[in-house]
Design a protein around this motif. Sequence first.
Motif, PDB file in Angstrom:
ATOM      1  N   SER A  18      21.607  89.645  67.156  1.00 60.37           N
ATOM      2  CA  SER A  18      20.776  89.630  65.943  1.00 60.37           C
ATOM      3  C   SER A  18      21.455  88.937  64.770  1.00 60.37           C
ATOM      4  CB  SER A  18      20.399  91.055  65.540  1.00 60.37           C
ATOM      5  OG  SER A  18      21.547  91.825  65.271  1.00 60.37           O
ATOM      6  N   GLY A  19      22.727  88.573  64.911  1.00 60.68           N
ATOM      7  CA  GLY A  19      23.401  87.806  63.871  1.00 60.68           C
ATOM      8  C   GLY A  19      23.616  88.549  62.562  1.00 60.68           C
ATOM      9  N   GLY A  20      23.783  89.854  62.638  1.00 63.01           N
ATOM     10  CA  GLY A  20      24.062  90.640  61.435  1.00 63.01           C
ATOM     11  C   GLY A  20      22.845  91.258  60.786  1.00 63.01           C
ATOM     12  N   ARG A  21      21.669  91.107  61.372  1.00 63.91           N
ATOM     13  CA  ARG A  21      20.448  91.608  60.724  1.00 63.91           C
ATOM     14  C   ARG A  21      20.428  93.125  60.627  1.00 63.91           C
ATOM     15  NH1 ARG A  21      15.447  89.347  63.793  1.00 63.91           N
ATOM     16  NH2 ARG A  21      14.352  90.407  62.086  1.00 63.91           N
ATOM     17  N   ILE A  22      20.999  93.820  61.606  1.00 59.87           N
ATOM     18  CA  ILE A  22      20.954  95.284  61.581  1.00 59.87           C
ATOM     19  C   ILE A  22      21.851  95.820  60.468  1.00 59.87           C
ATOM     20  CG2 ILE A  22      21.415  97.380  62.886  1.00 59.87           C
ATOM     21  CD1 ILE A  22      20.756  95.859  65.426  1.00 59.87           C
ATOM     22  N   MET A  23      23.092  95.337  60.390  1.00 60.65           N
ATOM     23  CA  MET A  23      23.992  95.775  59.316  1.00 60.65           C
ATOM     24  C   MET A  23      23.436  95.399  57.948  1.00 60.65           C
ATOM     25  SD  MET A  23      27.825  94.966  60.690  1.00 60.65           S
ATOM     26  CE  MET A  23      28.337  95.352  62.360  1.00 60.65           C
ATOM     27  N   ALA A  24      22.939  94.181  57.820  1.00 60.29           N
ATOM     28  CA  ALA A  24      22.385  93.740  56.539  1.00 60.29           C
ATOM     29  C   ALA A  24      21.153  94.558  56.173  1.00 60.29           C
ATOM     30  CB  ALA A  24      22.031  92.258  56.598  1.00 60.29           C
ATOM     31  N   GLY A  25      20.350  94.913  57.190  1.00 59.06           N
ATOM     32  CA  GLY A  25      19.155  95.711  56.923  1.00 59.06           C
ATOM     33  C   GLY A  25      19.487  97.057  56.305  1.00 59.06           C
ATOM     34  N   ASN A  26      20.575  97.680  56.749  1.00 56.73           N
ATOM     35  CA  ASN A  26      20.984  98.953  56.156  1.00 56.73           C
ATOM     36  C   ASN A  26      21.359  98.786  54.689  1.00 56.73           C
ATOM     37  OD1 ASN A  26      20.711 100.447  58.551  1.00 56.73           O
ATOM     38  ND2 ASN A  26      22.741  99.871  59.248  1.00 56.73           N
ATOM     39  N   THR A  82      27.071 104.732  70.062  1.00 53.69           N
ATOM     40  CA  THR A  82      28.481 104.781  69.706  1.00 53.69           C
ATOM     41  C   THR A  82      28.793 103.817  68.549  1.00 53.69           C
ATOM     42  OG1 THR A  82      29.536 103.085  71.093  1.00 53.69           O
ATOM     43  CG2 THR A  82      28.979 105.194  72.139  1.00 53.69           C
ATOM     44  N   PHE A  83      30.012 103.843  68.086  1.00 48.78           N
ATOM     45  CA  PHE A  83      30.478 102.973  67.005  1.00 48.78           C
ATOM     46  C   PHE A  83      30.314 101.496  67.355  1.00 48.78           C
ATOM     47  CE2 PHE A  83      34.003 100.431  65.371  1.00 48.78           C
ATOM     48  CZ  PHE A  83      33.933 100.656  63.996  1.00 48.78           C
ATOM     49  N   PHE A  84      30.423 101.154  68.637  1.00 45.85           N
ATOM     50  CA  PHE A  84      30.418  99.745  69.039  1.00 45.85           C
ATOM     51  C   PHE A  84      29.018  99.160  69.180  1.00 45.85           C
ATOM     52  CE2 PHE A  84      34.580 100.863  71.371  1.00 45.85           C
ATOM     53  CZ  PHE A  84      35.330 100.561  70.249  1.00 45.85           C
ATOM     54  N   GLY A  85      27.977  99.996  69.195  1.00 46.26           N
ATOM     55  CA  GLY A  85      26.642  99.510  69.514  1.00 46.26           C
ATOM     56  C   GLY A  85      26.104  98.474  68.551  1.00 46.26           C
ATOM     57  N   GLY A 143      28.074  90.500  69.265  1.00 44.30           N
ATOM     58  CA  GLY A 143      28.713  90.481  70.564  1.00 44.30           C
ATOM     59  C   GLY A 143      30.135  91.014  70.518  1.00 44.30           C
ATOM     60  N   LEU A 144      30.916  90.725  71.549  1.00 45.35           N
ATOM     61  CA  LEU A 144      32.294  91.213  71.625  1.00 45.35           C
ATOM     62  C   LEU A 144      33.143  90.778  70.435  1.00 45.35           C
ATOM     63  CD1 LEU A 144      34.538  92.702  73.111  1.00 45.35           C
ATOM     64  CD2 LEU A 144      34.913  90.633  74.497  1.00 45.35           C
ATOM     65  N   PRO A 145      33.072  89.512  69.967  1.00 43.99           N
ATOM     66  CA  PRO A 145      33.863  89.146  68.779  1.00 43.99           C
ATOM     67  C   PRO A 145      33.531  90.027  67.574  1.00 43.99           C
ATOM     68  CG  PRO A 145      33.070  87.177  69.880  1.00 43.99           C
ATOM     69  CD  PRO A 145      32.390  88.326  70.539  1.00 43.99           C
ATOM     70  N   GLY A 146      32.270  90.359  67.405  1.00 42.45           N
ATOM     71  CA  GLY A 146      31.874  91.227  66.303  1.00 42.45           C
ATOM     72  C   GLY A 146      32.476  92.612  66.424  1.00 42.45           C
ATOM     73  N   VAL A 147      32.512  93.144  67.652  1.00 42.82           N
ATOM     74  CA  VAL A 147      33.116  94.457  67.865  1.00 42.82           C
ATOM     75  C   VAL A 147      34.591  94.432  67.487  1.00 42.82           C
ATOM     76  CG1 VAL A 147      33.759  96.149  69.634  1.00 42.82           C
ATOM     77  CG2 VAL A 147      31.460  95.167  69.627  1.00 42.82           C
ATOM     78  N   LEU A 148      35.296  93.399  67.900  1.00 38.41           N
ATOM     79  CA  LEU A 148      36.729  93.309  67.611  1.00 38.41           C
ATOM     80  C   LEU A 148      36.997  93.184  66.114  1.00 38.41           C
ATOM     81  CD1 LEU A 148      37.865  90.912  70.499  1.00 38.41           C
ATOM     82  CD2 LEU A 148      37.986  93.418  70.410  1.00 38.41           C
ATOM     83  N   ILE A 149      36.235  92.330  65.431  1.00 42.61           N
ATOM     84  CA  ILE A 149      36.461  92.111  63.997  1.00 42.61           C
ATOM     85  C   ILE A 149      36.086  93.350  63.197  1.00 42.61           C
ATOM     86  CG2 ILE A 149      35.726  90.770  61.990  1.00 42.61           C
ATOM     87  CD1 ILE A 149      35.387  88.366  63.883  1.00 42.61           C
ATOM     88  N   VAL A 150      34.915  93.920  63.481  1.00 46.26           N
ATOM     89  CA  VAL A 150      34.462  95.104  62.735  1.00 46.26           C
ATOM     90  C   VAL A 150      35.395  96.285  62.991  1.00 46.26           C
ATOM     91  CG1 VAL A 150      32.603  96.790  62.535  1.00 46.26           C
ATOM     92  CG2 VAL A 150      32.065  94.356  62.600  1.00 46.26           C
TER      93      VAL A 150
END
Length: 446
Positions: A297-305, A339-342, A349-356
């Motif tokens: 989603s390219g950050g849409r879920i986090m940005a939506g919050n 979970t935290f990673f969802g 994706g995986l890069p986002g999980v690692l960075i976040v």
Amino acid sequence: MLNGSYFYLLALLLLGTRMLSGSWRKTVLLPWVVLTAPMLCGAGLANLGLVPALITPWSDSTHILVLSGSAALLAGSFTLRGVRSSLDPVELEVRWHEATLLKVLVGLTGLALVTNAAQFLIAGQVPMLSADPDRARMVASQNGYLHIFSVLSGHLIPIGALILFTGKSLGRGTRRTLKAVIAVNFLVLLLWVARGMLIYPIVTVIAMNYLLDSASFTLKKLVTVALLFLFIVSGVKYLRDVTRFGFDYNGTGQQSSTSGLERGLLANASVLYLTIALNYEILNRYLATVPLLAPYSGGRIMAGNLLAYLPGTGTPYSELQFQNAVLKKNEPDYTLTSTFFGVPYLDFGLPGVLIVSFLAGLLYRTAWLRIRERGTPWSVFFYGYLVSMATFIPYAFMYTQVSFTWFLLSSYPIIFLCSCRMEGTSLWRRRGLLHAGADQSIPRLH
């Protein structure tokens, strides 16, 4: 082969940290333990395979995601500064202005009562007294601008506890009023029949108490805390089922073969495992469907919050919308937690999980070092809240949700207002606010 390794990794983490810190009491507070232990423990539970009809074996990709994400949490939060020093803090006392703090906390409790009553009146039902508490809670919380004030009850509980812990010179009447404020707000939270709304203020209070006086926590007290957490997580779920189906029915509405008491005991023993395992199951399903069947989603879920605060932005894109579009769900109105990673995985994706995960680790590390360097009441309060948020790591990603950001945005001004009308107190400078014995300088937690 990896299925049984998560508990071994957790044991290795705890033993290694114990060797570094020299103290079990400090081990449970260090940021890399606070962050990674819930994830590894949850992963171990999810891989027990006790209910194969519900919990499918993880794919190799899921194992890689959980292990690498946990390593990123560890890397971001790891620090050796102050690890070997004594945990015992100096006596931390705040000269709270009693008249002001009572006006602030009693006034905000009244505001919380009014907005909760308004939400229940608009919804036409109280979750605890309704036939379906889950749906009633969802309907009652739909008015977001009322809800941000009604949830202040959860904020006032740890703030009141912080004042009680640090205000040793408070008068008897002030202490009684503070305890009444805490009790009233706790009863208000009970009306929502929501585990999360009960967990975070209680765990924050326990964490602050431990940070300020870890020596008071005996084995008996730690066991009591663990049982309290288990009761909240599983007992509230059992209470919701009893409300919907009665004492002699199971969670699907069918006649149960056990009595209400026996079923209650069984529920308290099993619901924690099932809840956590199913959250990891949703994460496992994400890796099977994204990006194969749906793009990131390219950050849409986090940005939506975060955009939820802004009027006129419409309905933000959410994890619920993704699940309804891709996953087969029985109830399209409810979001399944992952979970935290969802959420980081769905967004990047995986890069986002690692960075976040690494950034979350840095947040915990910074908050921990703030305590070690300054030991101010706010730093103790903030780290206590972060500890409570870590309990949600096997459940959901909380760190961009409105509940997380609103707690931080609202709690600091409330604490500041409670300490106003004091000589030398301002928004930028707190001269004369703190003292430890005869030393009038800002105390530190050594």
